[in-house]
Scaffold this motif. Structure first.
Motif, PDB file in Angstrom:
ATOM      1  N   SER A   4       0.844  -1.184   0.000  1.00  0.00           N
ATOM      2  CA  SER A   4       0.000   0.000   0.000  1.00  0.00           C
ATOM      3  C   SER A   4       0.884   1.239   0.000  1.00  0.00           C
ATOM      4  O   SER A   4       1.852   1.322   0.756  1.00  0.00           O
ATOM      5  CB  SER A   4      -0.915  -0.012   1.229  1.00  0.00           C
ATOM      6  OG  SER A   4      -1.708   1.158   1.275  1.00  0.00           O
TER       7      SER A   4
ATOM      8  N   SER B 127      -3.502   5.554   1.570  1.00  0.00           N
ATOM      9  CA  SER B 127      -4.766   4.925   1.940  1.00  0.00           C
ATOM     10  C   SER B 127      -5.599   5.844   2.812  1.00  0.00           C
ATOM     11  O   SER B 127      -5.084   6.734   3.498  1.00  0.00           O
ATOM     12  CB  SER B 127      -4.521   3.599   2.667  1.00  0.00           C
ATOM     13  OG  SER B 127      -3.910   3.829   3.924  1.00  0.00           O
TER      14      SER B 127
ATOM     15  N   GLN C 108      -7.777   2.528  -1.269  1.00  0.00           N
ATOM     16  CA  GLN C 108      -6.475   1.892  -1.059  1.00  0.00           C
ATOM     17  C   GLN C 108      -5.712   1.972  -2.374  1.00  0.00           C
ATOM     18  O   GLN C 108      -6.212   1.551  -3.416  1.00  0.00           O
ATOM     19  CB  GLN C 108      -6.649   0.427  -0.632  1.00  0.00           C
ATOM     20  CG  GLN C 108      -7.477   0.240   0.620  1.00  0.00           C
ATOM     21  CD  GLN C 108      -6.805   0.805   1.850  1.00  0.00           C
ATOM     22  OE1 GLN C 108      -5.599   0.643   2.043  1.00  0.00           O
ATOM     23  NE2 GLN C 108      -7.588   1.457   2.707  1.00  0.00           N
TER      24      GLN C 108
ATOM     25  N   THR D 174     -13.034   1.259  -1.561  1.00  0.00           N
ATOM     26  CA  THR D 174     -13.421   0.495  -0.387  1.00  0.00           C
ATOM     27  C   THR D 174     -14.893   0.726  -0.041  1.00  0.00           C
ATOM     28  O   THR D 174     -15.336   1.868   0.099  1.00  0.00           O
ATOM     29  CB  THR D 174     -12.532   0.877   0.812  1.00  0.00           C
ATOM     30  OG1 THR D 174     -11.156   0.772   0.421  1.00  0.00           O
ATOM     31  CG2 THR D 174     -12.794  -0.028   2.001  1.00  0.00           C
TER      32      THR D 174
ATOM     33  N   HIS E 162     -10.164  -6.145   5.307  1.00  0.00           N
ATOM     34  CA  HIS E 162      -8.698  -6.187   5.241  1.00  0.00           C
ATOM     35  C   HIS E 162      -8.121  -7.420   5.950  1.00  0.00           C
ATOM     36  O   HIS E 162      -6.960  -7.440   6.325  1.00  0.00           O
ATOM     37  CB  HIS E 162      -8.091  -4.894   5.793  1.00  0.00           C
ATOM     38  CG  HIS E 162      -8.600  -3.674   5.090  1.00  0.00           C
ATOM     39  ND1 HIS E 162      -8.350  -3.421   3.747  1.00  0.00           N
ATOM     40  CD2 HIS E 162      -9.381  -2.650   5.521  1.00  0.00           C
ATOM     41  CE1 HIS E 162      -8.932  -2.287   3.401  1.00  0.00           C
ATOM     42  NE2 HIS E 162      -9.570  -1.809   4.453  1.00  0.00           N
TER      43      HIS E 162
END
Length: 380
Positions: free
Chosen positions: A87, A90, A95, A166, A215
């Motif tokens: 990542s 974020s 993300q 997300t 996640h």
């Protein structure tokens, strides 16, 4: 739609039109805008460049990350799962990752946290998913709806920018008065095919599906390949768009804001694509991106290919991150070149993400940050 309080007025020396016909030589225009160029805005005229700071202290600053260096850090992904890609930035709604996919995925991936947008930065390969088969190449966007099962078989190595919406879904932008066929015709969007290549990969061997939800990961084992569809119908699917199929909006008399180049939208962020286009030809028009405060959004630019005419010392595979809260705009050389009318065409390709919520830079990003980027607006 929010009803903004607007007070249209003018003071002092100013132009009649934003981004054009400046009243004096040597002045600098700065746009103060709300809601990502869709809300009220004021255009200030300054004696000095709004990015002419001499020192900067504190965490709010423009940042640049060289993602080409990720392979030389401890953050290099070590397996074939897209969920192991490091990542970079974020927040709760987005993300932002870069994945070096170096071999065929041994498991199927299923993102139950939100839609996934892949951008193929380098390489080519084959995508297999619930909906069938697609061949992928450099410059492709692939929208993968939430909870779709999929896997990649790269031909060599692929570098893939991954942008997760997300708990959200990607949609096409409203195109308003320019019509539904502007920027790109929906007819150029490709969907996977149930073809011989897809049917040939179906087998009775054991397969596993790695599911990401909240996640966290779960592993589901099947005694057969679950990509075993023989057909489908409906209006939900994986879709592909290559940047070469984008026909950008432009005006020869007015520099359009980045929002004119919107490609995909989610509830809390937008994805824009900058592709080659003619530069404004009117003598009075601004030729480079204007200085602006986009104070409701963080701005992230991934540089894919070409000559990035508004930035110095930026190469493909790099990312710039401009958080909301300060003025940013073209570097001095680019601004001077725009005033001198030296360029007539841009040849850059870049992917921009504007997020309504503040983004956090990860350890992987900080490991490849150029700490001097904040001073790159200094005049030489």
């Amino acid at each position: 739609m929010r009803n903004w309080i607007r007070f249209p007025t003018a003071q002092g020396t100013h132009s009649r039109q934003a981004h054009a016909d400046f009243p004096e030589k040597g002045i600098y225009e700065r746009e103060l805008g709300r809601n990502g160029f869709f809300g009220p805005a004021t255009h200030m005229h300054h004696k000095h460049a709004p990015t002419g700071w001499s020192e900067w202290e504190g965490p709010l600053r423009p940042r640049a990350f060289d993602l080409n260096q990720l392979s030389g850090t401890d953050h290099t992904p070590v397996c074939d799962s897209p969920f192991d890609a490091p990542s970079i930035l974020s927040n709760a709604h987005c993300q932002y990752r870069l994945w070096h996919c170096k071999k065929a995925m041994s498991k199927l991936a299923r993102n139950a946290d939100g839609d996934e947008l892949l951008f193929i930065h380098e390489g080519e390969g084959e995508l297999y998913c619930d909906y069938g088969h697609l061949s992928l190449r450099e410059g492709d966007y692939i929208v993968i709806p939430r909870s779709t099962m999929w896997r990649l078989e790269p031909a060599g190595s692929m570098q893939v920018l991954m942008i997760e919406a997300t708990n959200d879904a990607y949609q096409l932008p409203e195109k308003g008065m320019v019509g539904g066929h502007a920027i790109f015709d929906p007819a150029v969007l490709d969907t996977p095919q149930i073809n011989d290549t897809f049917l040939a990969q179906q087998d009775e061997n054991q397969w596993q599906v790695e599911v990401k939800r909240h996640h966290q990961r779960s592993l589901i084992t099947y005694p057969y390949n679950p990509l075993d569809a023989i057909g489908w119908h409906g209006d939900l699917s994986v879709v592909r768009l290559n940047w070469r199929d984008i026909r950008p909006l432009m005006s020869h008399r007015y520099h359009l804001p980045p929002s004119a180049h919107t490609t995909f939208v989610a509830a809390r962020f937008v994805v824009c694509t900058f592709v080659p286009r003619p530069i404004e030809s009117d003598p009075g028009a601004l030729k480079v991106p204007f200085y602006h405060n986009n104070d409701d959004y963080d701005e992230v630019l991934f540089y894919h290919a070409g000559d990035f005419f508004s930035r110095d010392n930026i190469e493909k595979g790099m990312v710039t991150f401009h958080p909301a809260g300060f003025t940013h705009g073209p570097h001095p050389k680019a601004f001077a070149a725009g005033r001198a009318h030296k360029k007539t065409f841009t040849d850059e390709v870049a992917v921009m993400v504007d997020t309504r919520d503040a983004l956090n830079a990860t350890d992987a990003a900080l490991a490849v940050e150029n700490p001097e980027y904040v001073y790159s607006w200094r005049a030489e």
